[in-house]
Motif scaffolding. Structure first.
Motif, PDB file in Angstrom:
ATOM      1  N   ALA A 154       0.826  -1.208   0.000  1.00  0.00           N
ATOM      2  CA  ALA A 154       0.000   0.000   0.000  1.00  0.00           C
ATOM      3  C   ALA A 154       0.860   1.258   0.000  1.00  0.00           C
ATOM      4  N   ALA A 155       1.918   1.252   0.802  1.00  0.00           N
ATOM      5  CA  ALA A 155       2.800   2.417   0.864  1.00  0.00           C
ATOM      6  C   ALA A 155       3.537   2.625  -0.451  1.00  0.00           C
ATOM      7  N   ALA A 156       4.055   1.549  -1.032  1.00  0.00           N
ATOM      8  CA  ALA A 156       4.766   1.668  -2.303  1.00  0.00           C
ATOM      9  C   ALA A 156       3.827   2.107  -3.418  1.00  0.00           C
ATOM     10  N   ASP A 157       2.624   1.542  -3.426  1.00  0.00           N
ATOM     11  CA  ASP A 157       1.653   1.907  -4.461  1.00  0.00           C
ATOM     12  C   ASP A 157       1.281   3.385  -4.362  1.00  0.00           C
ATOM     13  N   LEU A 158       1.022   3.862  -3.143  1.00  0.00           N
ATOM     14  CA  LEU A 158       0.618   5.252  -2.978  1.00  0.00           C
ATOM     15  C   LEU A 158       1.730   6.206  -3.392  1.00  0.00           C
ATOM     16  N   ALA A 159       2.962   5.881  -3.044  1.00  0.00           N
ATOM     17  CA  ALA A 159       4.087   6.748  -3.398  1.00  0.00           C
ATOM     18  C   ALA A 159       4.203   6.921  -4.914  1.00  0.00           C
ATOM     19  N   VAL A 160       3.870   5.872  -5.667  1.00  0.00           N
ATOM     20  CA  VAL A 160       3.932   5.964  -7.130  1.00  0.00           C
ATOM     21  C   VAL A 160       2.694   6.652  -7.699  1.00  0.00           C
ATOM     22  N   TYR A 161       1.519   6.220  -7.249  1.00  0.00           N
ATOM     23  CA  TYR A 161       0.274   6.715  -7.848  1.00  0.00           C
ATOM     24  C   TYR A 161       0.115   8.222  -7.652  1.00  0.00           C
ATOM     25  N   VAL A 162       0.489   8.728  -6.479  1.00  0.00           N
ATOM     26  CA  VAL A 162       0.281  10.143  -6.207  1.00  0.00           C
ATOM     27  C   VAL A 162       1.195  11.022  -7.057  1.00  0.00           C
ATOM     28  N   ARG A 163       2.174  10.423  -7.730  1.00  0.00           N
ATOM     29  CA  ARG A 163       3.020  11.201  -8.611  1.00  0.00           C
ATOM     30  C   ARG A 163       2.308  11.595  -9.910  1.00  0.00           C
ATOM     31  N   GLN A 164       1.064  11.169 -10.064  1.00  0.00           N
ATOM     32  CA  GLN A 164       0.259  11.746 -11.138  1.00  0.00           C
ATOM     33  C   GLN A 164      -0.054  13.211 -10.860  1.00  0.00           C
ATOM     34  N   HIS A 165       0.125  13.609  -9.602  1.00  0.00           N
ATOM     35  CA  HIS A 165       0.137  15.045  -9.319  1.00  0.00           C
ATOM     36  C   HIS A 165       1.511  15.567  -9.706  1.00  0.00           C
ATOM     37  N   HIS A 166       1.543  16.643 -10.471  1.00  0.00           N
ATOM     38  CA  HIS A 166       2.797  17.092 -11.061  1.00  0.00           C
ATOM     39  C   HIS A 166       3.512  18.131 -10.199  1.00  0.00           C
ATOM     40  N   ALA A 167       3.310  18.034  -8.888  1.00  0.00           N
ATOM     41  CA  ALA A 167       4.069  18.815  -7.908  1.00  0.00           C
ATOM     42  C   ALA A 167       4.038  20.306  -8.247  1.00  0.00           C
ATOM     43  N   GLU A 168       5.226  20.926  -8.326  1.00  0.00           N
ATOM     44  CA  GLU A 168       5.284  22.371  -8.534  1.00  0.00           C
ATOM     45  C   GLU A 168       4.653  22.815  -9.848  1.00  0.00           C
ATOM     46  N   ARG A 169       4.660  21.963 -10.852  1.00  0.00           N
ATOM     47  CA  ARG A 169       4.004  22.335 -12.109  1.00  0.00           C
ATOM     48  C   ARG A 169       2.512  22.569 -11.901  1.00  0.00           C
ATOM     49  N   ASP A 170       1.866  21.667 -11.147  1.00  0.00           N
ATOM     50  CA  ASP A 170       0.445  21.838 -10.883  1.00  0.00           C
ATOM     51  C   ASP A 170       0.191  22.998  -9.924  1.00  0.00           C
ATOM     52  N   LEU A 171       1.087  23.199  -8.958  1.00  0.00           N
ATOM     53  CA  LEU A 171       0.939  24.359  -8.079  1.00  0.00           C
ATOM     54  C   LEU A 171       1.098  25.652  -8.861  1.00  0.00           C
ATOM     55  N   ALA A 172       2.004  25.681  -9.820  1.00  0.00           N
ATOM     56  CA  ALA A 172       2.167  26.868 -10.667  1.00  0.00           C
ATOM     57  C   ALA A 172       0.913  27.123 -11.496  1.00  0.00           C
ATOM     58  N   ALA A 173       0.322  26.055 -12.019  1.00  0.00           N
ATOM     59  CA  ALA A 173      -0.917  26.209 -12.786  1.00  0.00           C
ATOM     60  C   ALA A 173      -2.030  26.762 -11.894  1.00  0.00           C
ATOM     61  N   LEU A 174      -2.099  26.276 -10.651  1.00  0.00           N
ATOM     62  CA  LEU A 174      -3.084  26.784  -9.699  1.00  0.00           C
ATOM     63  C   LEU A 174      -2.818  28.264  -9.410  1.00  0.00           C
ATOM     64  N   GLY A 175      -1.568  28.599  -9.141  1.00  0.00           N
ATOM     65  CA  GLY A 175      -1.231  29.993  -8.859  1.00  0.00           C
ATOM     66  C   GLY A 175      -1.556  30.911 -10.019  1.00  0.00           C
ATOM     67  N   GLU A 176      -1.356  30.441 -11.240  1.00  0.00           N
ATOM     68  CA  GLU A 176      -1.673  31.258 -12.412  1.00  0.00           C
ATOM     69  C   GLU A 176      -3.167  31.566 -12.486  1.00  0.00           C
ATOM     70  N   LEU A 177      -4.002  30.551 -12.209  1.00  0.00           N
ATOM     71  CA  LEU A 177      -5.449  30.773 -12.217  1.00  0.00           C
ATOM     72  C   LEU A 177      -5.855  31.778 -11.141  1.00  0.00           C
ATOM     73  N   VAL A 178      -5.263  31.626  -9.962  1.00  0.00           N
ATOM     74  CA  VAL A 178      -5.591  32.543  -8.870  1.00  0.00           C
ATOM     75  C   VAL A 178      -5.153  33.969  -9.218  1.00  0.00           C
ATOM     76  N   ALA A 179      -3.931  34.116  -9.725  1.00  0.00           N
ATOM     77  CA  ALA A 179      -3.423  35.454 -10.063  1.00  0.00           C
ATOM     78  C   ALA A 179      -4.218  36.100 -11.183  1.00  0.00           C
ATOM     79  N   ARG A 180      -4.753  35.272 -12.085  1.00  0.00           N
ATOM     80  CA  ARG A 180      -5.510  35.787 -13.222  1.00  0.00           C
ATOM     81  C   ARG A 180      -6.928  36.165 -12.836  1.00  0.00           C
ATOM     82  N   GLY A 181      -7.341  35.730 -11.626  1.00  0.00           N
ATOM     83  CA  GLY A 181      -8.687  36.068 -11.168  1.00  0.00           C
ATOM     84  C   GLY A 181      -9.744  35.107 -11.596  1.00  0.00           C
ATOM     85  N   ASP A 182      -9.351  33.911 -12.106  1.00  0.00           N
ATOM     86  CA  ASP A 182     -10.326  32.916 -12.513  1.00  0.00           C
ATOM     87  C   ASP A 182     -10.961  32.274 -11.285  1.00  0.00           C
TER      88      ASP A 182
END
Length: 361
Positions: free
Chosen positions: A327-355
């Motif tokens: 379970a621990a090994a599976d979760l460590a791999v599967y959650v990497r479908q979140h693209h870390a700082e790339r996805d946080l940057a995309a979120l920040g861009e939406l927030v800064a743009r006022g969307d």
């Protein structure tokens, strides 16, 4: 376009489809994950009220169902999520529903490399090239696949090497899993190798970029987070068991912190489900913002759960409890479908743009 109350995933013409398959027929050496995937999908044919389409008014039940499968086996949840996502995509883009005996995947990863090309011929579309991270490659009978055509990126439906119960010659036309391309320890059961496409007949699903432009793209991303959260709850199980057996201040502190994070993530996921049901067509334009927020929060929750459970319980469960270690090994791999700082940057861009809804500003 998806309707406000789309049809159930159980909408299958009676008597159609292939015969029910068993674990012995599926996956490398009839893997347990493949067998679990088939059992769940076949049960869904008569129990789809437990997992309705996103935006149908029962999205909480859908996310709860995905989390429940993930708590039992995260690799199975990855395969089930792909099948259910394919059913939702087909419904949203106005296609025929899946039928009993079909096992679908969505192969849409596009890492660097040439990928798949789609060519229109006199007899229809064909796909050629290499597709990476094809979960359920030996199990699924059908897949929705992204590919590049002259007019842009398109989504296609294809029959896979497993659709007739036997793979054709690897040297001939067809789609063939590439041996040795999924040596993973974590998420090994998801069976996600590269697949080589050679002149594979394909049916277009929607218009150019329809796969990404539809509101359900973001709703599906929240569904993946529901799987991650179920996986985190599975990892936390050994910590809760230890806390129940012995009185220890530090174990209790880790247990409280993990419970807090899991409760917050579950609350946010439930709210997201309600918001999707209230606005399935994303008329407010908040679906992307919602998905990025939920995925980031759940990904951070998974990271903290993995860390705190390890610190609280030590190496023992990882070395002596096969279920927890997997379970621990599976979760460590599967959650990497979140693209870390790339996805946080995309979120920040939406927030800064006022969307979106403007929360936090």
């Amino acid at each position: 376009m998806q309707e406000a109350t789309p049809p159930s995933t159980a909408r299958r013409p009676a008597g159609e489809g292939t015969a029910t398959r068993t674990g012995a027929d599926l996956g490398p050496e009839g893997s347990a994950a493949a067998a679990g995937f088939v059992r769940y999908v076949d049960a869904l044919a008569v129990g789809a009220q437990d997992c309705p389409l996103p935006g149908s008014g029962g999205t909480r039940a859908r996310f709860d169902a995905l989390s429940a499968v993930a708590r039992d086996d995260l690799a199975v949840a990855r395969l089930v999520e792909g099948h259910l996502d394919a059913a939702a995509i087909l419904a949203e883009l106005g296609q025929e529903p899946v039928v009993l005996g079909q096992y679908w995947a969505v192969w849409a990863a596009e890492p660097p490399g040439p990928g798949l090309t789609a060519t229109r011929t006199g007899d229809g579309w064909v796909l050629d090239g290499l597709k990476q991270y094809c979960s359920g490659a030996h199990t699924c009978t059908h897949a929705l696949v992204t590919a590049r055509a002259e007019d842009g990126r398109r989504l296609f439906a294809v029959g896979t090497a497993a659709s007739d119960g036997a793979a054709a010659s690897a040297d001939g036309p067809g789609c063939h899993p590439v041996p040795g391309t999924w040596p993973a320890i974590g998420m090994a059961g998801s069976d996600s190798p590269d697949v080589r496409f050679t002149h594979v007949p394909a049916t277009p699903v929607g218009e150019v970029e329809a796969y990404l432009r539809r509101p359900g793209f973001h709703h599906g991303g929240v569904g993946v987070a529901a799987c991650w959260l179920g996986g985190a709850e599975a990892v936390a199980r050994v910590l809760y068991e230890r806390a129940a057996r012995r009185a220890d201040l530090f174990t209790d502190a880790h247990t409280g912190a993990v419970d807090l994070r899991l409760h917050a993530a579950r609350t946010v996921l439930d709210r997201a489900a309600d918001e999707i049901d209230a606005d399935p067509l994303d008329e407010t334009g908040t679906a992307a913002l919602r998905a990025l927020r939920v995925r980031a929060l759940v990904a951070e929750t998974c990271a903290e759960v993995l860390d705190r459970v390890g610190r609280a319980t030590g190496a023992g469960p990882l070395c002596r409890d096969a279920g927890h270690a997997r379970a621990a090994a599976d979760l460590a791999v599967y959650v990497r479908q979140h693209h870390a700082e790339r996805d946080l940057a995309a979120l920040g861009e939406l927030v800064a743009r006022g969307d979106g809804d403007g929360a936090g500003r």
